[in-house]
Design a protein around this motif. Structure first.
Motif, mmCIF file in Angstrom:
data_model
loop_
_atom_site.group_PDB
_atom_site.id
_atom_site.type_symbol
_atom_site.label_atom_id
_atom_site.label_comp_id
_atom_site.label_asym_id
_atom_site.label_seq_id
_atom_site.Cartn_x
_atom_site.Cartn_y
_atom_site.Cartn_z
ATOM 1 N N TYR A 103 1.079 4.136 -2.846
ATOM 2 C CA TYR A 103 0.940 5.553 -2.491
ATOM 3 C C TYR A 103 2.126 6.343 -3.049
ATOM 4 N N ALA A 131 1.794 6.753 -6.737
ATOM 5 C CA ALA A 131 0.732 7.720 -7.049
ATOM 6 C C ALA A 131 1.224 9.149 -6.841
ATOM 7 N N ILE A 132 1.923 9.398 -5.746
ATOM 8 C CA ILE A 132 2.463 10.740 -5.477
ATOM 9 C C ILE A 132 3.449 11.131 -6.569
ATOM 10 N N LEU A 190 0.823 -1.204 0.000
ATOM 11 C CA LEU A 190 0.000 0.000 0.000
ATOM 12 C C LEU A 190 0.862 1.262 0.000
ATOM 13 N N LEU A 191 1.910 1.266 0.802
ATOM 14 C CA LEU A 191 2.808 2.422 0.837
ATOM 15 C C LEU A 191 3.530 2.616 -0.493
ATOM 16 N N ARG A 192 3.931 1.537 -1.112
ATOM 17 C CA ARG A 192 4.567 1.638 -2.427
ATOM 18 C C ARG A 192 3.600 2.205 -3.456
ATOM 19 N N LYS A 235 4.312 18.303 -0.642
ATOM 20 C CA LYS A 235 3.815 17.119 0.061
ATOM 21 C C LYS A 235 2.376 17.304 0.549
#
Length: 161
Positions: A18, A21-22, A14-16, A34
């Protein structure tokens, strides 16, 4: 794999996602810092109204149309936080923009409602809490004389990305 290891792997995935996506939002120039929600709101208003965004270091206002200046404020609602209070509001003597451009996003980033609020109207709508002004952007603000409901315009702009 233990349940704890499996949860850790899911969290990392999930963090990857995210992070990807950023990075993609930065590459497309949809966000600049940010502050993803705030940056998206600024980009959305700029696209909807053909405004020029100011530099990130400009604290006085976020955008201009060449005549007026705009401060963009936003809030993304979530299932655990439905507050519509917009943060970072300067005191009356420090208001250095002509109009507040405000938007409330649903959790999925769709525009729930949005408005342009001229500073003279804004100062009448704000309240104080422990010496700092605050503005709660409830849907009822759209009915205040002088406030321009721009919900449909922002929703249309969302479809152009």
């Amino acid at each position: 794999m233990t349940k704890m290891e499996e949860q850790g792997a899911i969290a990392l995935d999930l963090l990857r996602a995210y992070g990807f996506a950023i990075d993609a939002l930065h590459e497309r120039r949809i966000v600049r810092t940010k502050n993803i929600v705030g940056d998206y709101a600024e980009t959305l208003f700029a696209r909807a109204f053909d405004w020029d965004l100011s530099s990130n270091s400009n604290n006085a206002f976020d955008a201009t149309d060449g005549v007026k200046t705009y401060q963009v404020k936003s809030r993304r609602l979530s299932p655990t936080n439905r507050s519509c209070e917009l943060g970072g509001m300067p005191s009356d003597e420090l208001l250095a923009f002509d109009t507040l451009a405000a938007v409330i996003f649903e959790a999925d980033f769709s525009v729930l409602y949005a408005a342009l609020v001229p500073v003279p109207v804004l100062t009448g709508l704000r309240t104080s809490r422990e010496t700092r002004p605050r503005f709660v952007f409830r849907r009822s603000v759209l009915d205040v004389p002088g406030v321009e409901d721009v919900t449909h315009r922002l929703r249309s702009a969302q479809m152009t990305f």
